[in-house]
Design a protein around this motif. Structure first.
Motif, short mmCIF file in Angstrom:
data_model
loop_
_atom_site.label_atom_id
_atom_site.label_comp_id
_atom_site.label_asym_id
_atom_site.label_seq_id
_atom_site.Cartn_x
_atom_site.Cartn_y
_atom_site.Cartn_z
N MET A 136 0.83 -1.21 0.00
CA MET A 136 0.00 0.00 0.00
C MET A 136 0.87 1.26 0.00
N ILE A 137 0.53 2.16 -0.86
CA ILE A 137 1.20 3.45 -0.83
C ILE A 137 0.27 4.42 -0.12
N HIS A 138 0.83 5.16 0.78
CA HIS A 138 0.01 5.99 1.64
C HIS A 138 0.79 7.22 1.99
N ARG A 153 11.40 28.04 2.58
CA ARG A 153 12.46 28.17 1.59
C ARG A 153 12.13 29.25 0.56
N GLU A 190 12.19 18.31 -8.98
CA GLU A 190 11.86 17.68 -7.70
C GLU A 190 10.63 16.81 -7.83
N ILE A 223 10.80 8.09 -6.97
CA ILE A 223 10.95 7.31 -5.75
C ILE A 223 9.60 6.90 -5.18
N GLY A 224 8.56 6.96 -6.00
CA GLY A 224 7.32 6.30 -5.61
C GLY A 224 6.12 7.18 -5.33
N CYS A 259 8.77 2.53 -5.82
CA CYS A 259 8.90 2.82 -4.40
C CYS A 259 9.63 1.69 -3.66
N LEU A 293 18.44 15.69 -4.86
CA LEU A 293 17.87 15.74 -3.51
C LEU A 293 16.85 16.87 -3.46
N ILE A 294 15.92 16.77 -2.51
CA ILE A 294 14.94 17.83 -2.34
C ILE A 294 15.58 18.91 -1.48
N VAL A 348 14.66 21.61 0.05
CA VAL A 348 14.07 22.18 1.27
C VAL A 348 14.12 21.20 2.44
N LEU A 349 14.49 19.97 2.17
CA LEU A 349 14.49 18.97 3.25
C LEU A 349 15.91 18.69 3.73
N LEU A 403 12.06 10.19 2.81
CA LEU A 403 10.95 10.50 1.89
C LEU A 403 10.36 9.25 1.21
N PRO A 404 11.18 8.33 0.69
CA PRO A 404 10.58 7.13 0.09
C PRO A 404 9.76 6.31 1.09
N VAL A 410 8.04 7.60 3.44
CA VAL A 410 6.79 8.35 3.57
C VAL A 410 5.82 7.90 2.48
N PHE A 411 6.33 7.83 1.24
CA PHE A 411 5.48 7.40 0.13
C PHE A 411 5.07 5.93 0.29
N ALA A 412 5.89 5.17 1.00
CA ALA A 412 5.57 3.75 1.20
C ALA A 412 4.60 3.55 2.36
N GLY A 413 4.29 4.63 3.08
CA GLY A 413 3.32 4.53 4.16
C GLY A 413 3.90 4.06 5.48
N THR A 444 6.04 7.71 10.58
CA THR A 444 7.12 8.70 10.55
C THR A 444 8.32 8.31 11.43
N ARG A 488 19.06 7.34 0.40
CA ARG A 488 17.65 7.46 0.00
C ARG A 488 17.24 6.30 -0.89
#
Lengths: 195, 230
Positions: free
Chosen positions: A1-3, A19, A94, A101-102, B87, B99-100, B102-103, B111-112, B114-117, B120, B159
Motif C-alpha cells: 500500500m502506498i500511503h 524556503r 523535484e 521514488i514512488g 517505491c 535531492l529535495i 528544502v528537506l 521520503l521514500p 513516507v510514500f511507502a506509508g 514517521t 535514500r
C-alpha cells in the motif's frame, strides 16, 4: 500500500514555504489585501446597521462597492494561480524525483493544496484584522469607535470564520490547476528539465 | 557464478518520433541480469543507456518487447502498481543527486518511506541508520546546500536504500564528482552490492566503476554491442 498522510504533506509544505518565503509572502499579501477589503466593507455595513438600529437613520454601504470586492478577489485568485504555476516550473525536477521514488499523482496534488491552505489561512487571518481596522477607520468618525463593542463578539467571530474560510477556498481554487499540471508531469521529462 | 534472473529484457524496442524522423533509441535489446549482480552499462551518449534505465525503472513504456522485474511484465502494470514498483523494488541514484533542497538529509532519506506509508518515527529511524551506514551520522540535519557533492551523493544512496529495494539503478553516479570522491562512492556501492546482495545496474563512463563490476554491457546505437565478464 502506498500511503501519504496529511501530516507528511504539511511538513513538506512548511519546508517549501520557508524556503521560498518571498513568493509565499506575495501570495499571502494578495489574499490578505483582498480579504481585508471584503472584511472592511461587510463590517462597515454591519457597523452602520448597528448604529442605525440604535440611533435611527439609514446608513449603509452602496451595492456597487461589493462589485469592487468581487474584482479584488478575482485579481487575487489570478495572482495566486500565476505564482503557483511558477512554483511548479521551479520544482519540475523535484516533482520528477518524487515520482521516481514512488510518489503518486495524488501525492503531488496534495503537496500543492496543503501549501495553498496554509497560505489561504494565513492571508485570511491577517486580512481579517486589517479589515476590522479599516472598517473602524472608515466609519468610526460617524458612528463612534465604540461601535465595535456594540456589534457583539459573536458577529465578529462569525465574520472571522467566514472570511478566513473564504480565503482558504479561494487559495485552493487558485491552486487547483497548477497542482493538476504538476501531478501530470511525465517523470522522464521532468527529471531532464533544467530551469 | 550463476544468479537467478531479477531483470529480464526481451527484444526491447523504443522508438521516438522526432519531427519526421523515427529515432530508434533502443533497437532490440535482450539482456538478463541476475540477483546480486553488478552490471555496468557503457556506451557513448545517444547509445540508449538512459532510455534503457527509464524502461527498467518503469518510467517509460517500450514501443515493443517486454521488461520483466522479478518475473512480472511491467508493461502490464497500471500507474499505481508502477509507483509501488519504483517505491519498493527499485532505488534510483542520479548523476546530479536530485535531492529535495528544502528537506534535511534525514528527511530526504526518509521520503521514500513516507510514500511507502511507513510511520514517521520508523522511517526517520531507518533514515538515521542508513545515513550512519554511508558515513554521514554527523550531518543528518544538514540541508543538501550545506553538504559537499560527495556527501550529497551519499545521501542520495541512502535514500535509494530506504525501502530495501532489490535493484539499484545508478545513472552516472560519479559523473559530477572528483576522482577521490568518485572512488569513495564506487567503494560504497560495490560494498553494498557484495554485503547486501543488492543488484546494481550502473550506467557509467568511469573506468574504475567498470572495473569493479561483474559484467560490462557495451551499447551502441540502441543495441547491445558486446557483453564482457570482468
Amino acid at each position: 500500500m502506498i500511503h501519504f498522510s496529511l501530516m507528511d504533506a504539511y511538513r513538506l509544505g512548511i519546508g517549501y514555504i520557508r524556503r521560498r518565503f518571498q513568493r509565499t509572502a506575495i501570495n499571502v499579501t494578495s489574499i490578505a489585501l483582498a480579504n481585508s477589503f471584503l472584511t472592511s466593507l461587510a463590517l462597515s455595513d454591519r457597523f452602520y446597521q448597528t448604529y442605525s438600529a440604535i440611533e435611527g437613520g439609514t446608513l449603509g454601504i452602496d451595492a456597487y462597492q461589493y462589485w469592487l470586492v468581487a474584482v479584488a478577489l478575482i485579481v487575487s485568485v489570478v495572482g495566486i494561480t500565476n505564482a503557483m504555476l511558477i512554483s511548479v516550473y521551479e520544482r519540475t525536477r523535484e516533482i520528477g524525483t518524487m515520482k521516481c521514488i514512488g510518489a503518486l499523482d495524488q501525492h503531488i496534488v496534495m503537496l500543492f493544496l496543503v501549501e495553498a491552505v496554509i497560505q489561504g489561512a494565513t492571508g485570511g487571518l491577517i486580512g481579517y484584522f486589517l479589515g476590522v481596522l479599516a472598517a473602524l477607520a472608515s466609519v468610526g468618525f460617524t458612528t463612534g469607535f465604540d461601535i465595535i463593542f456594540k456589534v457583539g463578539s459573536l458577529d465578529l467571530a462569525m465574520f472571522l470564520v467566514g472570511t478566513t474560510m473564504m480565503s482558504i477556498i479561494l487559495s485552493i481554487v487558485a491552486s487547483l490547476y497548477p497542482a493538476w499540471r504538476a501531478s501530470k508531469l511525465p517523470p522522464v521529462e521532468a527529471l531532464r528539465y533544467e530551469l | 557464478m550463476s544468479y537467478d534472473t531479477v531483470i529480464e529484457l526481451r527484444n526491447l524496442l523504443r522508438y521516438y518520433q522526432m519531427g519526421n524522423e523515427n529515432v530508434k533509441a533502443l533497437d532490440g535489446v535482450n539482456l538478463n541480469i541476475g540477483r546480486g549482480e553488478y552490471v555496468s552499462i557503457v556506451g557513448p551518449s545517444g547509445s540508449g543507456k538512459t532510455t534503457l534505465f527509464n524502461l527498467i525503472g518503469g518510467l517509460d513504456k517500450p514501443t515493443d518487447g517486454n521488461v520483466f522485474i522479478d518475473g512480472v511484465d511491467i508493461s502490464q502494470l497500471d500507474a499505481y502498481e508502477l509507483a509501488w514498483l519504483r517505491c519498493r523494488k527499485i532505488g534510483y541514484i542520479f548523476q546530479s543527486f536530485n535531492l529535495i533542497q528544502v528537506l534535511t538529509a534525514v528527511e530526504n532519506v526518509a521520503l521514500p518511506t513516507v510514500f511507502a506509508g511507513t510511520p514517521t518515527n520508523e522511517g526517520t529511524r531507518k533514515a538515521e541508520k542508513l545515513l550512519e551506514m554511508v558515513g554521514l551520522e554527523d550531518r543528518i540535519h544538514h540541508r543538501p546546500g550545506e553538504l559537499s557533492a560527495g556527501q550529497q551523493q551519499r545521501v542520495a544512496i541512502a535514500r535509494a536504500l530506504a525501502n530495501d529495494p532489490a535493484i539499484i539503478l545508478a545513472d552516472e553516479p560519479t559523473g559530477n564528482l572528483d576522482l577521490n570522491t568518485g572512488m569513495e562512492i564506487i567503494d560504497l556501492l560495490h560494498g553494498l552490492n557484495k554485503s547486501q546482495g543488492l543488484t546494481l545496474v550502473a550506467a557509467t563512463h568511469d573506468l574504475k566503476m567498470i572495473k569493479a563490476s561483474d559484467r560490462i554491457v557495451w551499447m551502441r546505437d540502441g543495441q547491445v554491442e558486446k557483453i564482457e565478464k570482468s
